[in-house]
Design a protein around this motif. Sequence first.
Motif, PDB file in Angstrom:
ATOM      1  N   PHE C 217       0.820  -1.219   0.000  1.00 45.06           N
ATOM      2  CA  PHE C 217       0.000   0.000   0.000  1.00 45.06           C
ATOM      3  C   PHE C 217       0.857   1.273   0.000  1.00 45.06           C
ATOM      4  N   ASP C 221      -2.380   3.271  -4.314  1.00 44.18           N
ATOM      5  CA  ASP C 221      -3.670   2.965  -3.703  1.00 44.18           C
ATOM      6  C   ASP C 221      -3.938   1.452  -3.811  1.00 44.18           C
ATOM      7  N   VAL C 223      -6.619  -0.171  -3.419  1.00 44.99           N
ATOM      8  CA  VAL C 223      -7.873  -0.457  -4.135  1.00 44.99           C
ATOM      9  C   VAL C 223      -7.607  -0.521  -5.633  1.00 44.99           C
ATOM     10  N   ARG C 246      -9.908   2.994   7.394  1.00 45.00           N
ATOM     11  CA  ARG C 246      -9.455   2.996   6.010  1.00 45.00           C
ATOM     12  C   ARG C 246      -9.505   1.600   5.378  1.00 45.00           C
ATOM     13  N   THR C 247      -8.983   0.627   6.101  1.00 43.98           N
ATOM     14  CA  THR C 247      -8.950  -0.722   5.531  1.00 43.98           C
ATOM     15  C   THR C 247     -10.359  -1.313   5.417  1.00 43.98           C
ATOM     16  N   GLN C 249     -13.053   0.409   4.803  1.00 43.05           N
ATOM     17  CA  GLN C 249     -13.598   1.045   3.594  1.00 43.05           C
ATOM     18  C   GLN C 249     -13.023   0.403   2.332  1.00 43.05           C
ATOM     19  N   ASP C 250     -11.723   0.154   2.358  1.00 42.45           N
ATOM     20  CA  ASP C 250     -11.095  -0.449   1.175  1.00 42.45           C
ATOM     21  C   ASP C 250     -11.688  -1.837   0.898  1.00 42.45           C
ATOM     22  N   LYS C 253     -14.744  -1.425  -0.969  1.00 45.90           N
ATOM     23  CA  LYS C 253     -14.495  -0.929  -2.329  1.00 45.90           C
ATOM     24  C   LYS C 253     -14.006  -2.014  -3.292  1.00 45.90           C
TER      25      LYS C 253
END
Lengths: 350, 350, 350, 350
Positions: C217, C221, C223, C246-247, C249-250, C253
């Motif tokens: 990472f 990005d 994602v 953050r993770t 959310q990723d 996604k």
Amino acid sequence: MKAFVMEGVGETGITEKTRPEPGPADAILKPTKGLICTSDCHTVHGAIGDREDLTLGHEIVGVVDEVGESVTDFDAGDRVAVGAITPDWHSKAAQDGHPSQSNQALGGWKFANVKDGTFAEYAHVNDADGNLAHIPDDVSDHEAAYTADMMSTGFAAAENADVPVGGRVVVFAQGPVGLMATKGAALQGAGEIIAVETVDARQELAVEYGADHVVDFQEGDPVEQIMELTDGEGVDAAIEALGTDRTLQDCIKVVKPGGTVSNVGYHGDGEFRHIPREEWGVGMAEIDIVTDLCPGGRLRIERLLRLLETGRVDPTHMTTHEFDFTEIEEAFEMMDEKANGIIKPLIHFD
Amino acid sequence: MKAFVMEGVGETGITEKTRPEPGPADAILKPTKGLICTSDCHTVHGAIGDREDLTLGHEIVGVVDEVGESVTDFDAGDRVAVGAITPDWHSKAAQDGHPSQSNQALGGWKFANVKDGTFAEYAHVNDADGNLAHIPDDVSDHEAAYTADMMSTGFAAAENADVPVGGRVVVFAQGPVGLMATKGAALQGAGEIIAVETVDARQELAVEYGADHVVDFQEGDPVEQIMELTDGEGVDAAIEALGTDRTLQDCIKVVKPGGTVSNVGYHGDGEFRHIPREEWGVGMAEIDIVTDLCPGGRLRIERLLRLLETGRVDPTHMTTHEFDFTEIEEAFEMMDEKANGIIKPLIHFD
Amino acid sequence: MKAFVMEGVGETGITEKTRPEPGPADAILKPTKGLICTSDCHTVHGAIGDREDLTLGHEIVGVVDEVGESVTDFDAGDRVAVGAITPDWHSKAAQDGHPSQSNQALGGWKFANVKDGTFAEYAHVNDADGNLAHIPDDVSDHEAAYTADMMSTGFAAAENADVPVGGRVVVFAQGPVGLMATKGAALQGAGEIIAVETVDARQELAVEYGADHVVDFQEGDPVEQIMELTDGEGVDAAIEALGTDRTLQDCIKVVKPGGTVSNVGYHGDGEFRHIPREEWGVGMAEIDIVTDLCPGGRLRIERLLRLLETGRVDPTHMTTHEFDFTEIEEAFEMMDEKANGIIKPLIHFD
Amino acid sequence: MKAFVMEGVGETGITEKTRPEPGPADAILKPTKGLICTSDCHTVHGAIGDREDLTLGHEIVGVVDEVGESVTDFDAGDRVAVGAITPDWHSKAAQDGHPSQSNQALGGWKFANVKDGTFAEYAHVNDADGNLAHIPDDVSDHEAAYTADMMSTGFAAAENADVPVGGRVVVFAQGPVGLMATKGAALQGAGEIIAVETVDARQELAVEYGADHVVDFQEGDPVEQIMELTDGEGVDAAIEALGTDRTLQDCIKVVKPGGTVSNVGYHGDGEFRHIPREEWGVGMAEIDIVTDLCPGGRLRIERLLRLLETGRVDPTHMTTHEFDFTEIEEAFEMMDEKANGIIKPLIHFD
């Protein structure tokens, strides 16, 4: 205390016994209402082998008389229900999601099997915190007694049947377990329920509990009748609530590819049950055959009591006869002979 | 032919269009009855972007006018229902058990999204054999129109909620989808259903469809009210049928550890939805958050029609207003403003 | 006896304590090998509130020193493993299939939370028959210590992820739980495993445990990198093994419609976790978000030990450092600071 | 074109046929590599009735020669695999999650059953977009040919067996499907795999594919041997990969209460299969009996190809013999007689 016992194979009687004592996690109940089960009759006829002065019965509700020192959620005087099956909750089978099989096949079945049952002035319950449930004020003892086995087993038949919302279900035999399976199918969202039964009073109850059609096996092959009712498609799920080879075979014959056969019948005799090879799709039609033993435990019984509290079902319509505990032998004989149109006899202990 | 269209963001009208032609596997329907959905209003307000003269509507039933050459099970003249979602059944998502997501997120949603909708004199249906269903004789067009979205979505909310028999369910918001989720919870065997709603008429319908309690969020924090109703335990499952951040958060707050939050609300705005970290058990309380887009397809619709045929539910009580197709703009405006106590307006095309 | 304790928020030390006594169903263990967990560090920093002289630790194996009177399957001298989570097996949550949530959210987590942990000369285990497991002869104490938490939690992440055979899985973060999640994905039949990690040594272990690709990472990005690796399709399942907003959310996604986000990260701060609304398919893309707390219990630990016995996994490659119990403070500080490339420190009590 | 056909019951030959034409959604393949299946032999012996000049074969890979007008994802020249089962994806059974049963029991089985099979210079595939899969560059045609049936069926046996991570699995018979079931059990995280087989070469492959123990049924009752290996507990899951009454019975006898019997054997003769009543727990031991027909479809095949691409399995070790298409009759006879230690013969069409 007085207890209704199996004295030996084929022999019953009321005898005097010592009141049981609770272990640290256990409770002693004083039964108030009970129900006689056909499996009590099987037991007396030797289905699980010989027993000497074994107290019978596994369907009761009552009042807590005493609890062991480590019981935290129940006290003397509490009005409670208890399942027919009282699992060992820390057993590996229970940890695996199969509490009724704790420690061995059917190992959660303790009452009137590996220890005295519930038809006595006092009854012993293992793991009170795990196996008792408080009866809500709005639920009568009579109603609550049906949670122990009839509702739990019958509903489980439908839960295991994996009924799609709007799907078709057939229930073979409308004894009390079959009737509750019919009701269970309705509670699973079945779109069309077919009950197989020949006795008038049971047919009527089947309709009351949710059957859309009743197939009378005396009026023709039930398989043919069911295939006709379903335009040749067959049903999504078939429930076996009798325990015979014939009805199990019929279940396999009427289920469509991809469907489920859910057995709760007690198969008490014969060396084998027979799977009809072709209708089973030569082992490749994705027809599952699943089985269950009456789920027990506090959570299960609480949820069943909630269905009584909110009026989702009234099982007392299955009660055709009532007796005092002193008359229990008469009730037992009537149940054994299925005499006088008996479906379920209620026993008053109080 | 005449079609009711979104002319652009915020603009609707009735316009003249060419009658669609069927591909080899498709059908053209002549709608008879339709229902306006709140999501039609969202679409006109730009929720899925701008569109020019897109025919609106996804809830109709009708008569087959023409079928493509490879259609085998439907003919001109057949009375049929069709789901709001018409999946591509051979797509990889459908093969994976998610037909509503065929080819892309929400890809099964074609009507009034990626092609013209159903509010016209003729409507095009892809994959007729896979997406149409014959309406049984005993089911009216009015009833059948509810299978397309309201019943399918609402019931799915309950099916996904993994409701244990006798378990407790709360349904947030009692619009037509929420009302059908309430009914769906009853059809899944819920023992206690709590509906959250403030409008009188909707509260009454909630009770009719199976709610045991109604929580009015205007009379206090619904989370507190629900925790009190459940003796602090919380519910087994919470259904979100509104699409707001607040109600989704409330769902997570009232579900007990090990329970399920089932979302069918369309979340139309904002960058994020918020999971309250502590009530979510810091990510370890085994609370599942699951979602769905209205299941479609022939099998689904047939099963929903069967529930109408056997009288398990009467969705027409949600119909508060009726209009002719010529009056559809008035109906649309009323739905958009939720005026006059409207719940669901029925459109007569015939 | 000596115990390594949290004296208060931010303070640790070795202190003298009274040896615990077993209740009727309990056991006292004498630890032989232990592992320090990052969550021990969180606890000392106040994540679960202040504690006074609470013994730390929940990952150990040892020898039974004494058992209570009702314990049947274990005796003094037995070599045993015990899960980090020791459920109350008769609790309603356990009966509901969620033993880690017994009695309350995360209620099965007792060690170093609501009672003393395992970093002492003696440790108390509730319900010995339900929570201990015999270590097979061919399995070392060092290996067995990994069953308590790392293997159980990591594998659970993959089990809950509902990985299709041959499907694609991403695992965010390759700490010891993430590494075991990577291995767990392989044990679930994943066809392609993507590990997200930036530390070299952890990247190498990820590949050893089954990762086909490693996404760094720091090099862009994650994602975007994952979407590129999957030709824009996204993954069937994403595992969150870190506990950051953050993770999580990723994960949402990169999961495709119909996929699953499986969280085992401990989310220790912030009021909310954020669901990105659009990538979540506006609440209708059938993306499930599921969570778990380390499964415990005898059956679980026996099965994990069997995987060690048959050589399916060697978790000891995660052990980067070793210490005697007398040096545990040093080990703890190194773990707290993630110094010297530490992944997992082994503590020798014997 | 040349085709290898069943001329009638017991008769095969190579004959001249017209090259098939694609419908709008179909494709014509030019096979490159193929495998002969024991079920081809069954077919020739009349298992599914008489056929006249039916082209045999259902396990091939090849190159697309032509596609119908509505095919979007494949073009002439593409290198592709295709499942033995090619479902009608819009059928109700497929919508219900049972594509292999499309339209009727085993209805997804078209090749060499209801239409010509694949052992010809050209082969017809229905629904190309739904049933073909591109072969990755790193996967050979030889490897890919195993996805059609052996890997798909064998792995499905293990997927349906509901194997707990670390659980015990037995696989009866180590033919190519049984060997892939053994590998499948490993890919499901089984902790201990017992293979039942007597032929040396198959025993060796079983160990290569993941078996921890091999039980030779010639050296004693396999049920006794398995119960001894499992300390009397029995296994979590038993897989039937042969299709005889005896092995199905043995599966039921070695599964513990709460376990699963997963059948993929083709049961080709006899009126019944027999369930041993007592070991089945008199219908109450929660032993499920589930079945499957080889899953097909693009998604399935893509996922199986991915397992080859990432090196999770090498099925080519099962290939004991190789033949040119012109020699296929010799290969067929050898397979029919299981001569020369044959396990799987590879046919070169190119």
